[in-house]
Design a protein around this motif. Structure first.
Motif, PDB file in Angstrom:
ATOM      1  N   VAL A 156      75.356 -70.625 -14.976  1.00 57.08           N
ATOM      2  CA  VAL A 156      75.778 -71.959 -14.573  1.00 57.08           C
ATOM      3  C   VAL A 156      76.841 -72.491 -15.527  1.00 57.08           C
ATOM      4  CG1 VAL A 156      75.026 -74.313 -14.085  1.00 57.08           C
ATOM      5  CG2 VAL A 156      73.492 -72.390 -13.611  1.00 57.08           C
ATOM      6  N   ILE A 157      78.014 -72.792 -14.982  1.00 62.25           N
ATOM      7  CA  ILE A 157      79.114 -73.372 -15.765  1.00 62.25           C
ATOM      8  C   ILE A 157      79.150 -74.864 -15.457  1.00 62.25           C
ATOM      9  CG2 ILE A 157      81.592 -73.298 -16.218  1.00 62.25           C
ATOM     10  CD1 ILE A 157      81.554 -70.426 -15.024  1.00 62.25           C
ATOM     11  N   ASP A 158      78.662 -75.661 -16.382  1.00 65.39           N
ATOM     12  CA  ASP A 158      78.552 -77.113 -16.184  1.00 65.39           C
ATOM     13  C   ASP A 158      78.850 -77.815 -17.504  1.00 65.39           C
ATOM     14  OD1 ASP A 158      77.976 -79.634 -15.165  1.00 65.39           O
ATOM     15  OD2 ASP A 158      75.798 -79.402 -15.366  1.00 65.39           O
ATOM     16  N   PRO A 159      80.122 -77.710 -17.967  1.00 62.54           N
ATOM     17  CA  PRO A 159      80.466 -78.249 -19.295  1.00 62.54           C
ATOM     18  C   PRO A 159      80.245 -79.743 -19.441  1.00 62.54           C
ATOM     19  CG  PRO A 159      82.441 -77.721 -18.025  1.00 62.54           C
ATOM     20  CD  PRO A 159      81.286 -77.138 -17.284  1.00 62.54           C
ATOM     21  N   ASN A 160      80.320 -80.484 -18.344  1.00 56.75           N
ATOM     22  CA  ASN A 160      80.132 -81.935 -18.407  1.00 56.75           C
ATOM     23  C   ASN A 160      78.701 -82.364 -18.108  1.00 56.75           C
ATOM     24  OD1 ASN A 160      82.933 -82.666 -18.952  1.00 56.75           O
ATOM     25  ND2 ASN A 160      83.357 -81.961 -16.873  1.00 56.75           N
ATOM     26  N   ARG A 161      77.822 -81.409 -17.940  1.00 59.43           N
ATOM     27  CA  ARG A 161      76.393 -81.644 -17.737  1.00 59.43           C
ATOM     28  C   ARG A 161      76.118 -82.567 -16.544  1.00 59.43           C
ATOM     29  NH1 ARG A 161      74.174 -84.099 -22.888  1.00 59.43           N
ATOM     30  NH2 ARG A 161      72.177 -83.696 -21.863  1.00 59.43           N
ATOM     31  N   TYR A 162      76.864 -82.345 -15.465  1.00 55.10           N
ATOM     32  CA  TYR A 162      76.661 -83.157 -14.269  1.00 55.10           C
ATOM     33  C   TYR A 162      75.272 -82.945 -13.661  1.00 55.10           C
ATOM     34  CZ  TYR A 162      81.713 -84.035 -14.318  1.00 55.10           C
ATOM     35  OH  TYR A 162      82.989 -84.418 -14.662  1.00 55.10           O
ATOM     36  N   LEU A 163      74.739 -81.746 -13.794  1.00 57.16           N
ATOM     37  CA  LEU A 163      73.410 -81.468 -13.239  1.00 57.16           C
ATOM     38  C   LEU A 163      72.336 -82.316 -13.913  1.00 57.16           C
ATOM     39  CD1 LEU A 163      73.490 -77.560 -12.926  1.00 57.16           C
ATOM     40  CD2 LEU A 163      73.799 -79.246 -11.092  1.00 57.16           C
ATOM     41  N   GLU A 164      72.577 -82.694 -15.155  1.00 61.84           N
ATOM     42  CA  GLU A 164      71.607 -83.481 -15.907  1.00 61.84           C
ATOM     43  C   GLU A 164      71.861 -84.981 -15.823  1.00 61.84           C
ATOM     44  OE1 GLU A 164      71.228 -82.136 -19.966  1.00 61.84           O
ATOM     45  OE2 GLU A 164      71.764 -80.091 -19.417  1.00 61.84           O
ATOM     46  N   THR A 165      73.116 -85.357 -15.624  1.00 59.54           N
ATOM     47  CA  THR A 165      73.463 -86.772 -15.786  1.00 59.54           C
ATOM     48  C   THR A 165      73.776 -87.525 -14.489  1.00 59.54           C
ATOM     49  OG1 THR A 165      75.784 -86.178 -16.189  1.00 59.54           O
ATOM     50  CG2 THR A 165      74.353 -86.363 -18.110  1.00 59.54           C
ATOM     51  N   VAL A 166      74.110 -86.820 -13.419  1.00 58.48           N
ATOM     52  CA  VAL A 166      74.463 -87.494 -12.160  1.00 58.48           C
ATOM     53  C   VAL A 166      73.234 -87.556 -11.251  1.00 58.48           C
ATOM     54  CG1 VAL A 166      75.972 -87.514 -10.149  1.00 58.48           C
ATOM     55  CG2 VAL A 166      76.843 -86.683 -12.342  1.00 58.48           C
ATOM     56  N   ARG A 167      72.731 -88.758 -11.024  1.00 59.18           N
ATOM     57  CA  ARG A 167      71.536 -88.950 -10.203  1.00 59.18           C
ATOM     58  C   ARG A 167      71.455 -90.389  -9.705  1.00 59.18           C
ATOM     59  NH1 ARG A 167      65.611 -90.064 -12.529  1.00 59.18           N
ATOM     60  NH2 ARG A 167      64.546 -90.381 -10.545  1.00 59.18           N
ATOM     61  N   LYS A 190      75.109 -60.575 -13.419  1.00 56.71           N
ATOM     62  CA  LYS A 190      75.164 -62.015 -13.682  1.00 56.71           C
ATOM     63  C   LYS A 190      76.298 -62.603 -12.849  1.00 56.71           C
ATOM     64  CE  LYS A 190      74.484 -63.524 -17.863  1.00 56.71           C
ATOM     65  NZ  LYS A 190      74.697 -63.859 -19.314  1.00 56.71           N
ATOM     66  N   ILE A 191      75.982 -63.594 -12.036  1.00 57.32           N
ATOM     67  CA  ILE A 191      76.945 -64.172 -11.102  1.00 57.32           C
ATOM     68  C   ILE A 191      77.330 -65.575 -11.571  1.00 57.32           C
ATOM     69  CG2 ILE A 191      77.342 -64.851  -8.710  1.00 57.32           C
ATOM     70  CD1 ILE A 191      74.941 -62.870  -8.069  1.00 57.32           C
ATOM     71  N   PRO A 192      78.619 -65.834 -11.783  1.00 54.42           N
ATOM     72  CA  PRO A 192      79.025 -67.169 -12.253  1.00 54.42           C
ATOM     73  C   PRO A 192      79.043 -68.212 -11.137  1.00 54.42           C
ATOM     74  CG  PRO A 192      80.950 -65.792 -12.004  1.00 54.42           C
ATOM     75  CD  PRO A 192      79.753 -64.905 -11.717  1.00 54.42           C
ATOM     76  N   MET A 193      78.694 -69.424 -11.486  1.00 54.71           N
ATOM     77  CA  MET A 193      78.757 -70.549 -10.569  1.00 54.71           C
ATOM     78  C   MET A 193      79.224 -71.771 -11.354  1.00 54.71           C
ATOM     79  SD  MET A 193      74.671 -71.193 -10.106  1.00 54.71           S
ATOM     80  CE  MET A 193      74.922 -72.623  -9.074  1.00 54.71           C
ATOM     81  N   LYS A 194      80.017 -72.616 -10.707  1.00 52.35           N
ATOM     82  CA  LYS A 194      80.643 -73.730 -11.408  1.00 52.35           C
ATOM     83  C   LYS A 194      80.325 -75.056 -10.734  1.00 52.35           C
ATOM     84  CE  LYS A 194      85.228 -75.272 -13.017  1.00 52.35           C
ATOM     85  NZ  LYS A 194      86.675 -74.960 -12.981  1.00 52.35           N
ATOM     86  N   VAL A 195      79.943 -76.045 -11.543  1.00 51.55           N
ATOM     87  CA  VAL A 195      79.683 -77.396 -11.045  1.00 51.55           C
ATOM     88  C   VAL A 195      80.974 -78.197 -11.168  1.00 51.55           C
ATOM     89  CG1 VAL A 195      78.255 -79.452 -11.259  1.00 51.55           C
ATOM     90  CG2 VAL A 195      77.299 -77.210 -11.865  1.00 51.55           C
ATOM     91  N   LEU A 196      81.493 -78.659 -10.035  1.00 59.49           N
ATOM     92  CA  LEU A 196      82.753 -79.387 -10.024  1.00 59.49           C
ATOM     93  C   LEU A 196      82.529 -80.878 -10.278  1.00 59.49           C
ATOM     94  CD1 LEU A 196      84.470 -77.705  -6.933  1.00 59.49           C
ATOM     95  CD2 LEU A 196      84.326 -76.902  -9.301  1.00 59.49           C
ATOM     96  N   ASP A 197      83.622 -81.603 -10.503  1.00 57.99           N
ATOM     97  CA  ASP A 197      83.533 -83.041 -10.754  1.00 57.99           C
ATOM     98  C   ASP A 197      82.958 -83.769  -9.538  1.00 57.99           C
ATOM     99  OD1 ASP A 197      84.690 -82.650 -13.217  1.00 57.99           O
ATOM    100  OD2 ASP A 197      86.714 -83.181 -12.536  1.00 57.99           O
TER     101      ASP A 197
END
Length: 301
Positions: A89-100, A234-241
């Motif tokens: 998981v490529i999520d440098p801005n931690r959107y998975l944790e912070t956007v809710r 290992k398969i890369p995935m990216k969380v966009l803005d």
């Protein structure tokens, strides 16, 4: 013979078969496909049982909103051990944790996307499902216990009407959802997207929450069912803005759907290029890539 004895023999036989197929895979590649497929199925069954138990316990504790998250994480680790497959998981801005709350959307390639969800699924998030599944034994019970957001498509004439109840639940429970706007698996060997359905976008607009696209690189080198290929990797995935829906109305959904699909396709191609280390052209799209739906029918314009 007791049930426990039968279960022991089954597990022992199943494990022996999987190990034997793994050993054969070095000389017979199709054996590796069979071994990982069987390993994936038993991993899924184990996690389904775990998920049902965890959902009941978390429901009692008033924490049912993390039931699907904890089940997803269990599947992530079991699949890594039994098949050697995982998603980075490529999520440098931690959107998975912070956007809710938010409506998370992603491309849908194969059945392996269940594992993708296991690797990235954020807390306080759930999948969506047709309301008709709510009363299905075991599956429907687990979905209800774990906080699934049900969509009543049967009694609605269009996507907007079907999403009204789900939008209200998202607002009241502050529960994010994850949806696949393609609506079905593409099974594509090259990076591409099927036309997008508008349900996820109607839902985000009605709930007034952002859309967070999640793009997974094409992974036909790991799993390609038509070619009987299933390898570790290992398969890369990216969380966009996040894409804001503030101020948008139902008449804006078509353009929102089109532009989001276009963005995701470009990011998917770029991510796949890094995996393959060679240039890939962005596939041409017929029409605008948006499915026009009315009632139970849908056609591509």
């Amino acid at each position: 013979m007791s049930f426990l004895s039968i279960l022991t023999y089954f597990i022992g036989g199943y494990t022996t078969l999987v190990l034997a197929l793994y050993m054969l895979s070095s000389v017979l590649p199709v054996a590796g496909f069979a071994a990982r497929t069987l390993a994936a199925y038993i991993s899924l069954i184990i996690c389904a049982i775990y998920g049902a138990v965890a959902s009941i316990i978390l429901r009692i504790l008033g924490r049912e909103q993390i039931a699907q998250w904890t089940t997803a994480r269990a599947f992530k680790y079991i699949m890594a051990a039994t098949t050697g497959v995982t998603f980075e998981v490529i999520d440098p801005n931690r959107y998975l944790e912070t956007v809710r709350p938010a409506v998370f959307i992603g491309n849908h390639q194969t059945e392996l996307d269940v594992l993708m969800l296991g690797c990235m699924f954020p807390k306080y998030c759930s999948v969506t499902a047709k309301k008709a599944l709510k009363n299905v034994p075991f599956l429907g019970w687990f979905m209800s216990l774990s906080g699934t957001i049900f969509i009543d498509r049967k009694n609605s004439k269009d996507a907007r009407g079907a999403m009204a109840g789900a939008a209200k639940e998202i607002q009241e429970r502050k529960q994010s959802v994850y949806m696949f706007p393609e609506g079905t698996r593409s099974y594509s060997k090259e990076p591409d997207l099927l036309p997008f359905k508008k349900g996820a976008f109607h839902l985000a607009v009605q709930a007034g929450v952002p859309i967070v696209p999640v793009v997974v690189a094409n992974y036909s080198h790991v799993l390609y069912i038509k070619g009987l290929t299933f390898k570790s990797g290992k398969i890369p995935m990216k969380v966009l803005d996040p894409i804001s829906t503030v101020g948008l109305k139902s008449e804006d959904v078509d353009e929102l759907t089109r532009s989001t699909r276009e963005l995701m396709l470009k990011e998917m191609v770029a991510l796949t290029q890094k995996v393959r280390n060679k240039p890939i052209e962005v596939p041409a799209t017929s029409g605008d890539g948006v499915v026009r739906a009315s009632g139970a029918e849908a056609t591509l314009s």
